[in-house]
Write an enzyme that holds these catalytic residues in place. Structure first.
Site, PDB file in Angstrom:
ATOM      1  N   GLY A  12      -0.632   3.640   1.144  1.00 44.90           N
ATOM      2  CA  GLY A  12      -0.971   3.951   2.333  1.00 44.90           C
ATOM      3  C   GLY A  12      -0.384   3.281   3.492  1.00 44.90           C
ATOM      4  CD  GLN A  13      -1.618   2.674   9.670  1.00 45.02           C
ATOM      5  OE1 GLN A  13      -1.053   3.238  10.499  1.00 45.02           O
ATOM      6  NE2 GLN A  13      -2.746   2.168   9.624  1.00 45.02           N
ATOM      7  CG  MET A  60      -9.722   3.662  -5.430  1.00 49.79           C
ATOM      8  SD  MET A  60      -9.842   1.846  -6.308  1.00 49.79           S
ATOM      9  CE  MET A  60     -11.369   1.281  -5.362  1.00 49.79           C
ATOM     10  CG  LEU A  81      -5.685  -2.225   1.128  1.00 50.52           C
ATOM     11  CD1 LEU A  81      -4.144  -2.243   1.751  1.00 50.52           C
ATOM     12  CD2 LEU A  81      -6.720  -3.156   2.190  1.00 50.52           C
ATOM     13  CB  ALA A  82      -7.540   2.663  -3.159  1.00 58.20           C
ATOM     14  CD  GLN A  84     -11.327  11.275   2.705  1.00 57.05           C
ATOM     15  OE1 GLN A  84     -10.561  11.098   3.493  1.00 57.05           O
ATOM     16  NE2 GLN A  84     -12.675  11.415   3.056  1.00 57.05           N
ATOM     17  CE1 TYR A  96     -11.666  11.693  -5.100  1.00 53.66           C
ATOM     18  CE2 TYR A  96     -11.126  12.089  -2.890  1.00 53.66           C
ATOM     19  CZ  TYR A  96     -10.774  11.478  -4.147  1.00 53.66           C
ATOM     20  OH  TYR A  96      -9.682  10.870  -4.368  1.00 53.66           O
ATOM     21  CB  THR A 128     -14.394   1.095   8.547  1.00 53.37           C
ATOM     22  OG1 THR A 128     -14.163   1.868   9.709  1.00 53.37           O
ATOM     23  CG2 THR A 128     -15.421   1.501   7.633  1.00 53.37           C
ATOM     24  CD  GLU A 130     -15.589   5.811  12.079  1.00 52.14           C
ATOM     25  OE1 GLU A 130     -16.449   6.614  11.782  1.00 52.14           O
ATOM     26  OE2 GLU A 130     -14.862   5.738  13.203  1.00 52.14           O
ATOM     27  CE1 TYR A 152     -13.377   5.941   5.310  1.00 53.71           C
ATOM     28  CE2 TYR A 152     -14.289   5.196   7.462  1.00 53.71           C
ATOM     29  CZ  TYR A 152     -13.500   4.962   6.473  1.00 53.71           C
ATOM     30  OH  TYR A 152     -12.541   3.817   6.642  1.00 53.71           O
ATOM     31  NE  ARG A 187      -4.259   5.809  11.797  1.00 49.56           N
ATOM     32  CZ  ARG A 187      -5.370   5.517  11.164  1.00 49.56           C
ATOM     33  NH1 ARG A 187      -5.251   5.588   9.887  1.00 49.56           N
ATOM     34  NH2 ARG A 187      -6.485   5.238  11.960  1.00 49.56           N
TER      35      ARG A 187
HETATM   36  P1  NAP Z   1      -4.521   5.650   4.160  1.00 50.65           P
HETATM   37  O1  NAP Z   1      -3.302   5.504   5.024  1.00 50.65           O
HETATM   38  O2  NAP Z   1      -5.195   7.006   3.934  1.00 50.65           O
HETATM   39  O3  NAP Z   1      -4.174   5.311   2.808  1.00 50.65           O
HETATM   40  C1  NAP Z   1      -5.193   5.238   1.671  1.00 50.65           C
HETATM   41  C2  NAP Z   1      -4.795   4.862   0.383  1.00 50.65           C
HETATM   42  O4  NAP Z   1      -5.589   5.028  -0.667  1.00 50.65           O
HETATM   43  C3  NAP Z   1      -3.283   5.699  -0.280  1.00 50.65           C
HETATM   44  O5  NAP Z   1      -2.618   4.938  -0.886  1.00 50.65           O
HETATM   45  C4  NAP Z   1      -4.116   6.574  -1.066  1.00 50.65           C
HETATM   46  O6  NAP Z   1      -3.014   7.142  -2.005  1.00 50.65           O
HETATM   47  C5  NAP Z   1      -5.290   5.758  -1.850  1.00 50.65           C
HETATM   48  N1  NAP Z   1      -6.274   6.531  -2.419  1.00 50.65           N
HETATM   49  C6  NAP Z   1      -6.968   7.488  -1.921  1.00 50.65           C
HETATM   50  N2  NAP Z   1      -7.890   7.985  -2.795  1.00 50.65           N
HETATM   51  C7  NAP Z   1      -7.811   7.082  -3.871  1.00 50.65           C
HETATM   52  C8  NAP Z   1      -8.323   7.130  -5.185  1.00 50.65           C
HETATM   53  N3  NAP Z   1      -9.099   8.136  -5.554  1.00 50.65           N
HETATM   54  N4  NAP Z   1      -7.557   6.350  -6.280  1.00 50.65           N
HETATM   55  C9  NAP Z   1      -6.754   5.580  -5.833  1.00 50.65           C
HETATM   56  N5  NAP Z   1      -5.882   5.567  -4.368  1.00 50.65           N
HETATM   57  C10 NAP Z   1      -6.517   6.261  -3.715  1.00 50.65           C
HETATM   58  O7  NAP Z   1      -5.559   4.681   4.860  1.00 50.65           O
HETATM   59  P2  NAP Z   1      -5.016   3.355   5.568  1.00 50.65           P
HETATM   60  O8  NAP Z   1      -5.047   3.611   7.071  1.00 50.65           O
HETATM   61  O9  NAP Z   1      -3.771   2.672   5.025  1.00 50.65           O
HETATM   62  O10 NAP Z   1      -6.524   2.228   5.216  1.00 50.65           O
HETATM   63  C11 NAP Z   1      -6.364   1.433   4.126  1.00 50.65           C
HETATM   64  C12 NAP Z   1      -8.048   1.200   4.137  1.00 50.65           C
HETATM   65  O11 NAP Z   1      -8.567   0.653   5.405  1.00 50.65           O
HETATM   66  C13 NAP Z   1      -8.793   2.288   3.656  1.00 50.65           C
HETATM   67  O12 NAP Z   1      -9.787   1.930   2.900  1.00 50.65           O
HETATM   68  C14 NAP Z   1      -9.468   2.693   5.051  1.00 50.65           C
HETATM   69  O13 NAP Z   1     -10.581   3.280   4.713  1.00 50.65           O
HETATM   70  C15 NAP Z   1      -9.538   1.442   5.687  1.00 50.65           C
HETATM   71  N6  NAP Z   1      -9.723   1.274   7.016  1.00 50.65           N
HETATM   72  C16 NAP Z   1      -8.679   1.843   7.764  1.00 50.65           C
HETATM   73  C17 NAP Z   1      -8.634   1.706   9.047  1.00 50.65           C
HETATM   74  C18 NAP Z   1      -7.625   2.399  10.063  1.00 50.65           C
HETATM   75  O14 NAP Z   1      -7.552   2.374  11.350  1.00 50.65           O
HETATM   76  N7  NAP Z   1      -6.332   2.438   9.576  1.00 50.65           N
HETATM   77  C19 NAP Z   1      -9.749   1.030   9.746  1.00 50.65           C
HETATM   78  C20 NAP Z   1     -10.676   0.706   9.193  1.00 50.65           C
HETATM   79  C21 NAP Z   1     -10.606   0.622   7.680  1.00 50.65           C
HETATM   80  P3  NAP Z   1      -2.302   8.591  -1.849  1.00 50.65           P
HETATM   81  O15 NAP Z   1      -1.069   7.947  -0.929  1.00 50.65           O
HETATM   82  O16 NAP Z   1      -1.980   9.125  -3.084  1.00 50.65           O
HETATM   83  O17 NAP Z   1      -3.161   9.255  -1.096  1.00 50.65           O
HETATM   84  N1  GDD Z   2      -8.218  13.228  13.971  1.00 51.99           N
HETATM   85  C1  GDD Z   2      -8.523  13.589  15.030  1.00 51.99           C
HETATM   86  N2  GDD Z   2      -7.812  14.853  15.373  1.00 51.99           N
HETATM   87  N3  GDD Z   2      -9.656  13.174  15.883  1.00 51.99           N
HETATM   88  C2  GDD Z   2      -9.359  13.387  17.151  1.00 51.99           C
HETATM   89  C3  GDD Z   2      -8.831  14.536  17.440  1.00 51.99           C
HETATM   90  C4  GDD Z   2      -7.916  15.518  16.708  1.00 51.99           C
HETATM   91  O1  GDD Z   2      -7.369  16.404  16.927  1.00 51.99           O
HETATM   92  N4  GDD Z   2      -9.463  14.881  18.677  1.00 51.99           N
HETATM   93  C5  GDD Z   2     -10.070  14.053  19.203  1.00 51.99           C
HETATM   94  N5  GDD Z   2     -10.371  13.198  18.102  1.00 51.99           N
HETATM   95  C6  GDD Z   2     -11.122  11.927  18.010  1.00 51.99           C
HETATM   96  C7  GDD Z   2     -12.001  11.935  16.924  1.00 51.99           C
HETATM   97  O2  GDD Z   2     -13.425  12.824  17.136  1.00 51.99           O
HETATM   98  C8  GDD Z   2     -12.448  10.581  16.928  1.00 51.99           C
HETATM   99  O3  GDD Z   2     -13.592  10.186  17.663  1.00 51.99           O
HETATM  100  C9  GDD Z   2     -11.269   9.786  17.191  1.00 51.99           C
HETATM  101  O4  GDD Z   2     -10.153  10.908  17.937  1.00 51.99           O
HETATM  102  C10 GDD Z   2     -10.235   9.055  16.306  1.00 51.99           C
HETATM  103  O5  GDD Z   2     -10.291   9.911  15.217  1.00 51.99           O
HETATM  104  P1  GDD Z   2      -9.402   9.551  14.051  1.00 51.99           P
HETATM  105  O6  GDD Z   2      -7.896   9.201  14.542  1.00 51.99           O
HETATM  106  O7  GDD Z   2      -9.233  10.546  13.020  1.00 51.99           O
HETATM  107  O8  GDD Z   2      -9.698   8.223  13.444  1.00 51.99           O
HETATM  108  P2  GDD Z   2     -11.513   7.530  13.130  1.00 51.99           P
HETATM  109  O9  GDD Z   2     -11.811   6.898  14.268  1.00 51.99           O
HETATM  110  O10 GDD Z   2     -12.270   8.817  12.838  1.00 51.99           O
HETATM  111  O11 GDD Z   2     -11.074   6.952  11.828  1.00 51.99           O
HETATM  112  C11 GDD Z   2     -10.190   5.801  11.378  1.00 51.99           C
HETATM  113  O12 GDD Z   2     -10.450   4.508  11.871  1.00 51.99           O
HETATM  114  C12 GDD Z   2     -11.394   4.261  11.163  1.00 51.99           C
HETATM  115  C13 GDD Z   2     -11.971   2.858  11.900  1.00 51.99           C
HETATM  116  O13 GDD Z   2     -12.840   3.041  12.928  1.00 51.99           O
HETATM  117  C14 GDD Z   2      -9.661   5.971  10.097  1.00 51.99           C
HETATM  118  O14 GDD Z   2      -8.735   5.243   9.963  1.00 51.99           O
HETATM  119  C15 GDD Z   2     -10.884   5.674   9.241  1.00 51.99           C
HETATM  120  O15 GDD Z   2     -10.497   5.202   7.969  1.00 51.99           O
HETATM  121  C16 GDD Z   2     -11.216   3.938   9.802  1.00 51.99           C
HETATM  122  O16 GDD Z   2     -12.244   3.493   8.999  1.00 51.99           O
END
Ligand code: NAP
Ligand code: GDD
Length: 363
Positions: A12-13, A60, A81-82, A84, A96, A128, A130, A152, A187
């Site tokens: 993942g990212q 997972m 970090l894994a 959905q 799921y 998160t 969230e 989520y 991302r």
């Molecule tokens: P991401 O890019 O979606 O990466 C998720 C990772 O989890 C990928 O490696 C994915 O594998 C793996 N995964 C998904 N389902 C799995 C399963 N059933 N078993 C094993 N591995 C699985 O997410 P990220 O942005 O790097 O975020 C990392 C973590 O931080 C996540 O837990 C996310 O919820 C949390 N988080 C992210 C943010 C954010 O803004 N980025 C903020 C707060 C929390 P594949 O590559 O095979 O799909």
């Molecule tokens: N994805 C998406 N696509 N979001 C949109 C769009 C669109 O076309 N238009 C507006 N948005 C709004 C969503 O409704 C949301 O309010 C905001 O943009 C951010 O959406 P995402 O980028 O999908 O991220 P997120 O905030 O829902 O979730 C991400 O951040 C969380 C931490 O606060 C993910 O990385 C989660 O895994 C992480 O926990």
């Protein structure tokens, strides 16, 4: 002897940036990957083959794979970090999402206990912002009440509490980083920031006509993922296990992100209309480039995330403003402009190849 770390979700990212970071620190890094019909390891391709980087199949949802792996690797640190990780997808696949994002956390904690590592292995849980969901105060800190507002977020809430429970019940060093949105050139393409930077680049190159978005007024505290993985590591190096809010302390709307991304590809947008009728128009040509589509509205949307990183700054010495909002957007746009240029070059080669095949030059 260097330390051994296990990263679930290394493809993942965040996993890819964290793996780079830990390898530079001299760690032996193990990461989990999933079997899929198309091998998607783009983010870690540059790390494969390094002697201290090891990949293992695991899922997972499969506790036996986790127990076997943790027993074999015997990590000093686990970064879970894994997940959905897409909020909108969690409305379509709630069961799921709960299995992976809630019970998955429990599976990791139990695997550590069953392997007898509960007093040696430190565990970081990717929690998160969230959890604050339908927010009860702004900005949000470690004491702000939770109000999860999607399947989520509800699943991640379980993850947060089970980590706290294992910390108190079994004295384990396990903690949650409550991370606000962090973005990068790696991302996923369906998250709003990357969707915007890719679309702006494609529109600039004449490869796309319009960008459709959902809620333009949604507010987020967006940071740079590369800076945030450092904080995950710092949380596990702290003398005692504690939870931390990780954020920049600055808030912007989706509309603002869009405006700046288009600015960096050389297009100035002006906004007309309201709600579902709002449009982003190219000031120079009058063309409508951004429109709202209700397809991207969520059944419940989190619209006001703004983190207070004071504790991480004070206790860990982490710098929340290392990369500014402006720099983040610029990094992502520069990357995607280059990506689209390369795609264009690839298209040209493919067109030539098609011509060659048609003319029978290549058989
Ligand atoms: P991401 O890019 O979606 O990466 C998720 C990772 O989890 C990928 O490696 C994915 O594998 C793996 N995964 C998904 N389902 C799995 C399963 N059933 N078993 C094993 N591995 C699985 O997410 P990220 O942005 O790097 O975020 C990392 C973590 O931080 C996540 O837990 C996310 O919820 C949390 N988080 C992210 C943010 C954010 O803004 N980025 C903020 C707060 C929390 P594949 O590559 O095979 O799909
Ligand atoms: N994805 C998406 N696509 N979001 C949109 C769009 C669109 O076309 N238009 C507006 N948005 C709004 C969503 O409704 C949301 O309010 C905001 O943009 C951010 O959406 P995402 O980028 O999908 O991220 P997120 O905030 O829902 O979730 C991400 O951040 C969380 C931490 O606060 C993910 O990385 C989660 O895994 C992480 O926990």
């Amino acid at each position: 002897m260097g330390k051994t770390a296990l990263i679930t979700g290394v493809t993942g990212q965040d996993g890819s940036f964290l793996a780079e970071f830990l390898l530079e620190k001299g760690y032996d890094v193990h990461g989990t990957i999933r079997r899929s019909s198309v091998d998607f390891r783009e983010r870690i391709a540059h790390l494969e083959g390094k002697p201290n980087f090891h990949l293992h199949y695991s899922d997972m949802t499969d506790s036996m794979s986790l127990v076997a792996l943790i027993g074999r690797v015997r990590p000093d640190e686990i970064y879970n970090l894994a997940a959905q990780s897409h909020v909108q997808v969690s409305f379509d696949s709630p069961e799921y999402t709960a299995d992976v994002d809630a019970v998955g956390v429990l599976r990791v904690l139990e695997a550590v206990r069953q392997c007898g590592l509960e007093s040696t292995c430190r565990i970081y849980q990717a929690s998160t912002s969230e959890l604050y969901g339908k927010v009860e105060e702004v900005p949000q800190n470690e004491n702000t009440p939770f109000h999860p507002y999607s399947p989520y977020a509800v699943a991640k809430q379980y993850g947060f509490w089970i980590v706290k429970e294992y910390r108190e019940a079994y004295n384990m060093f396990c903690c949650s980083g409550i991370l606000f949105n962090h973005e990068s050139e790696r991302r996923g393409e369906t998250f709003v920031t990357r969707k915007i930077t890719l679309a702006a680049s494609r529109i600039r190159h004449g490869k796309q006509d319009k960008l459709y978005l959902g809620n333009l007024s949604s507010l987020r505290d967006w940071g740079y993922a590369r800076d945030y993985v450092e904080c995950m590591w710092m949380i596990l190096q702290h003398e005692k296990p504690e939870d931390f809010v990780i954020a920049t302390g600055e808030q912007h709307s989706v509309r603002e992100f869009c405006q700046l991304a288009f600015h960096y590809v050389g297009i100035e947008l002006e906004w007309q209309g309201e709600g579902a009728d709002e449009k982003g128009i190219d000031k120079a040509t009058g063309r409508v480039l951004v429109e709202v589509s209700p397809d991207f509205y969520r059944p419940t949307d989190v619209v006001n995330l703004w983190g207070d990183p004071s504790k991480a700054k004070r206790v860990l010495g982490w710098n929340p403003q290392k990369t500014t909002f402006d720099q983040l957007v610029k990094i992502m746009v520069q990357h995607d402009m280059a990506k689209v240029a390369v795609e264009n070059a690839g298209d040209a080669i493919r067109i030539n190849l098609a011509e060659y095949l048609e003319k029978g030059i290549v058989k």
